[in-house]
Write an enzyme that holds these catalytic residues in place. Structure first.
Site, short mmCIF file in Angstrom:
data_model
loop_
_atom_site.label_atom_id
_atom_site.label_comp_id
_atom_site.label_asym_id
_atom_site.label_seq_id
_atom_site.Cartn_x
_atom_site.Cartn_y
_atom_site.Cartn_z
CE LYS A 93 -4.02 1.94 0.44
NZ LYS A 93 -3.53 2.58 -0.88
CD GLN A 114 3.41 4.43 2.22
OE1 GLN A 114 3.82 5.58 1.51
NE2 GLN A 114 2.32 4.99 2.81
CE LYS A 117 4.50 7.57 5.66
NZ LYS A 117 4.13 8.56 4.64
CE LYS A 129 4.55 7.19 -2.48
NZ LYS A 129 3.97 7.71 -1.38
N GLY A 168 -2.82 8.34 -4.13
CA GLY A 168 -2.32 9.34 -4.72
C GLY A 168 -1.19 9.80 -3.92
CG ASP A 169 3.34 11.15 -3.21
OD1 ASP A 169 3.20 10.88 -1.87
OD2 ASP A 169 4.36 11.60 -3.59
CB THR A 213 -2.04 13.33 4.15
OG1 THR A 213 -2.47 12.16 3.53
CG2 THR A 213 -0.69 13.63 4.62
CG ASN A 244 -4.27 15.98 -0.81
OD1 ASN A 244 -3.85 15.40 0.14
ND2 ASN A 244 -5.55 16.15 -0.76
CB SER A 380 -5.48 4.91 1.78
OG SER A 380 -5.57 5.86 1.02
P1 NDP Z 1 0.56 17.87 -4.45
O1 NDP Z 1 1.14 17.45 -5.94
O2 NDP Z 1 -0.98 17.76 -4.19
O3 NDP Z 1 1.35 19.14 -3.85
C1 NDP Z 1 2.84 19.19 -3.82
C2 NDP Z 1 3.07 20.46 -3.48
O4 NDP Z 1 4.45 20.64 -3.21
C3 NDP Z 1 3.05 21.51 -4.47
O5 NDP Z 1 2.50 22.82 -3.81
C4 NDP Z 1 4.32 21.88 -5.34
O6 NDP Z 1 4.53 22.85 -6.02
C5 NDP Z 1 5.13 21.45 -4.21
N1 NDP Z 1 6.44 20.70 -4.67
C6 NDP Z 1 6.48 19.60 -5.31
N2 NDP Z 1 7.47 19.19 -5.66
C7 NDP Z 1 8.32 20.32 -5.16
C8 NDP Z 1 9.71 20.52 -5.16
N3 NDP Z 1 10.74 19.81 -5.84
N4 NDP Z 1 10.22 21.80 -4.86
C9 NDP Z 1 9.27 22.97 -4.25
N5 NDP Z 1 7.96 22.72 -4.12
C10 NDP Z 1 7.51 21.26 -4.55
O7 NDP Z 1 1.28 16.56 -3.43
P2 NDP Z 1 0.87 16.23 -2.04
O8 NDP Z 1 0.09 17.36 -1.32
O9 NDP Z 1 0.01 14.99 -1.88
O10 NDP Z 1 2.17 15.68 -1.34
C11 NDP Z 1 3.22 16.77 -0.52
C12 NDP Z 1 3.82 15.68 0.16
O11 NDP Z 1 3.30 14.98 1.20
C13 NDP Z 1 4.82 14.76 -0.49
O12 NDP Z 1 6.21 14.74 0.21
C14 NDP Z 1 4.15 13.39 -0.43
O13 NDP Z 1 5.07 12.37 -0.51
C15 NDP Z 1 3.46 13.70 1.00
N6 NDP Z 1 2.39 12.86 1.29
C16 NDP Z 1 1.33 12.87 0.75
C17 NDP Z 1 0.18 12.11 0.91
C18 NDP Z 1 -1.23 12.27 0.40
O14 NDP Z 1 -2.08 11.34 1.05
N7 NDP Z 1 -1.32 12.88 -0.68
C19 NDP Z 1 0.63 11.21 2.22
C20 NDP Z 1 1.67 11.09 2.95
C21 NDP Z 1 2.56 12.00 2.46
P3 NDP Z 1 4.61 22.81 -7.62
O15 NDP Z 1 3.11 22.93 -8.07
O16 NDP Z 1 5.28 24.18 -7.88
O17 NDP Z 1 5.28 21.54 -7.97
#
Ligand code: NDP
Length: 448
Positions: A93, A114, A117, A129, A168-169, A213, A244, A380
């Site tokens: 997962k 993961q 976690k 992943k 998603g991620d 999250t 997200n 999830s």
């Molecule tokens: P989204 O794609 O919804 O959002 C990502 C955000 O982070 C955007 O604002 C993006 O900006 C920014 N970002 C991504 N890459 C970079 C980078 N290299 N440098 C600067 N800013 C960056 O992703 P999520 O919100 O889902 O995920 C965010 C984090 O949370 C990740 O580390 C993910 O692994 C972690 N996470 C997510 C989960 C989930 O349920 N979605 C669960 C657990 C952890 P831009 O649009 O400019 O790229």
């Protein structure tokens, strides 16, 4: 860097030489392995069964070509990945990430994290992943659909409700999950809701999954603050990212009486001293899919800082919610100097090892991602439960379950840190507690 137990150090060097160039994977393994010396003393059986060596080697790694045609008729080729890391506790997962930086080392670091976690949630899920180096930014809806369908044309043969359940991620939200679920259904002729999570509410999704999250990370920080007889009330908070996780982190902090003054994307950050206007941000990001620099067109007093360093903004609580290694040693030092008392990682591995060391030495409440952001995967797993029972729970009920899970994860990490002689160190607490759960199951299941 903290000293590693000698036996564990040898295993770590082996991981590095067997996985050359995968620096994020090395970083993630090192960070877990550093906590495990004392565990081997208490549990010598783990050494005999070579649990650490086995846990560092994925059960299966799948790499595939993703050819697709863009909306101008041109053929594009991307690379797809799914790393099925460990299934001792349940089906693999973990999310799918679509971002140009994705390569095997990123997928393996995320998959490795993961495992632990998912174990911390106490729910029956293993770790995996996946993702692709596909860049969704600026692509049309048709491009996204075309890519998702091609990606699923290969992925479908590796997943299933009892095998591997992606979510998603970064770059993968409800829209992408919808296109992939549609294609899975078409290829297999099965309406198998348990094959993906993060689905839409009308077709098998769970309430609170979208928020989980971010909400979960805030619940975790709330527990850390409670353990120090403190609350979010009146706290100035800094959140990075605007996706997200960031959006629902901001929402929950505001509900708990804190004030979030920042958010960001990869181009810059917003500073809004009156508190981020969440409705505006949701409209820009979730509805219109715009960049955060547009925020200041509507909130004239707010500042947009292009290419600036968000961690220079003084705050009491920091919640990195964008990506890996976004807080380095000097950022961590700045945060501590400016009065930060708590850090909760919504993102995965957002703090470099130097940064982690500074937070731990300063003895602030530091909640590492594998504990703090486990609310997403936990919800999830609740979606999977509802799918299996053909049931759907209310928002209140699901949020309550999420909150209980985060409280339990906090308590487990807190108590484990004490048991292993490092009170207040949630890094050790999370690594050790997660590892022991998986290790015990692996011993019981034999050499498989
Ligand atoms: P989204 O794609 O919804 O959002 C990502 C955000 O982070 C955007 O604002 C993006 O900006 C920014 N970002 C991504 N890459 C970079 C980078 N290299 N440098 C600067 N800013 C960056 O992703 P999520 O919100 O889902 O995920 C965010 C984090 O949370 C990740 O580390 C993910 O692994 C972690 N996470 C997510 C989960 C989930 O349920 N979605 C669960 C657990 C952890 P831009 O649009 O400019 O790229």
């Amino acid at each position: 860097m903290p000293r590693m137990d000698e036996k564990v150090e040898t295993i770590y060097h082996d991981v590095v030489s067997r996985n050359p160039g995968e620096t994020e994977f090395h970083q993630a393994t090192r960070e877990v392995l550093e906590s495990l010396g004392p565990v081997l003393v208490k549990h010598p059986e783990f050494t005999g069964h070579k649990i650490i060596e086995r846990i560092c080697e994925p059960e299966r790694q799948i790499i595939f070509r993703v050819p697709w045609r863009d909306d101008k008729g041109e053929v594009q080729i991307n690379r797809g990945f799914r790393v099925e890391f460990n299934s001792a506790l349940g089906p693999y997962k973990g999310g799918l990430r679509f971002h140009p930086s994705v390569y095997l080392g990123i997928v393996k670091f995320l998959g490795f994290e993961q495992i632990f976690k998912n174990a911390l949630t106490g729910l029956p899920i293993g770790g995996g992943k996946g993702g692709s180096d596909f860049d969704p930014k600026g692509k049309s809806n048709d491009d996204i659909m075309s890519f998702c369908q091609s990606f699923m044309n290969e992925l479908y043969r590796h997943i299933g409700q009892y095998t591997d359940v992606p979510a998603g991620d970064i770059g993968v939200g409800g829209r992408e999950i919808g296109f992939m679920f549609g294609q899975y259904k078409r290829i297999t002729n099965r309406w198998e809701s348990g094959v993906l999570t993060g689905k839409g509410l009308d077709w098998g999704g769970s309430l609170v999954r979208t928020e989980a999250t971010g909400y979960g990370a805030v619940f975790f920080v709330e527990e850390m603050l409670k353990a120090r007889k403190d609350t979010f009330e009146g706290k100035i908070c800094s959140v990075s990212g605007s996706g997200n996780v960031a959006i629902y982190t901001i929402e929950k902090i505001h509900q708990l009486g804190g004030k979030v003054v920042t958010c960001s994307d990869s181009n810059g950050y917003i500073y809004d001293e009156k508190g981020i206007d969440l409705q505006l941000m949701q409209q820009l990001k979730e509805v219109e899919r715009r960049r955060i620099k547009d925020y200041v067109q509507y909130r004239k007093h707010a500042k947009y800082v292009a290419k600036g360093n968000i961690w220079e903004v003084p705050c009491q609580v920091a919640m990195p919610s964008a990506t890996q290694n976004e807080i380095n040693g000097s950022d961590a030092a700045k945060l501590v100097k400016n009065g930060c008392i708590a850090v909760g990682e919504g993102a995965n591995m957002p703090t470099t090892p130097e940064g982690v060391k500074i937070f731990l030495e300063a003895q602030i409440a530091y909640g590492p991602g594998k504990a703090a952001n486990a609310g997403g995967v936990a919800t999830s797993a609740l979606e999977m439960q509802q799918n299996a029972q053909r049931d759907s729970w209310t928002f209140e009920h699901t949020e309550k379950r999420l909150q209980e899970i985060m409280k339990n994860i906090h308590e487990l990490c807190y108590e484990t840190a004490i048991e292993y002689g490092t009170p207040g160190n949630y890094v050790n607490g999370a690594n050790i507690a997660g590892f022991i759960r998986v290790a015990k199951a692996m011993v019981a299941l034999g050499v498989v």
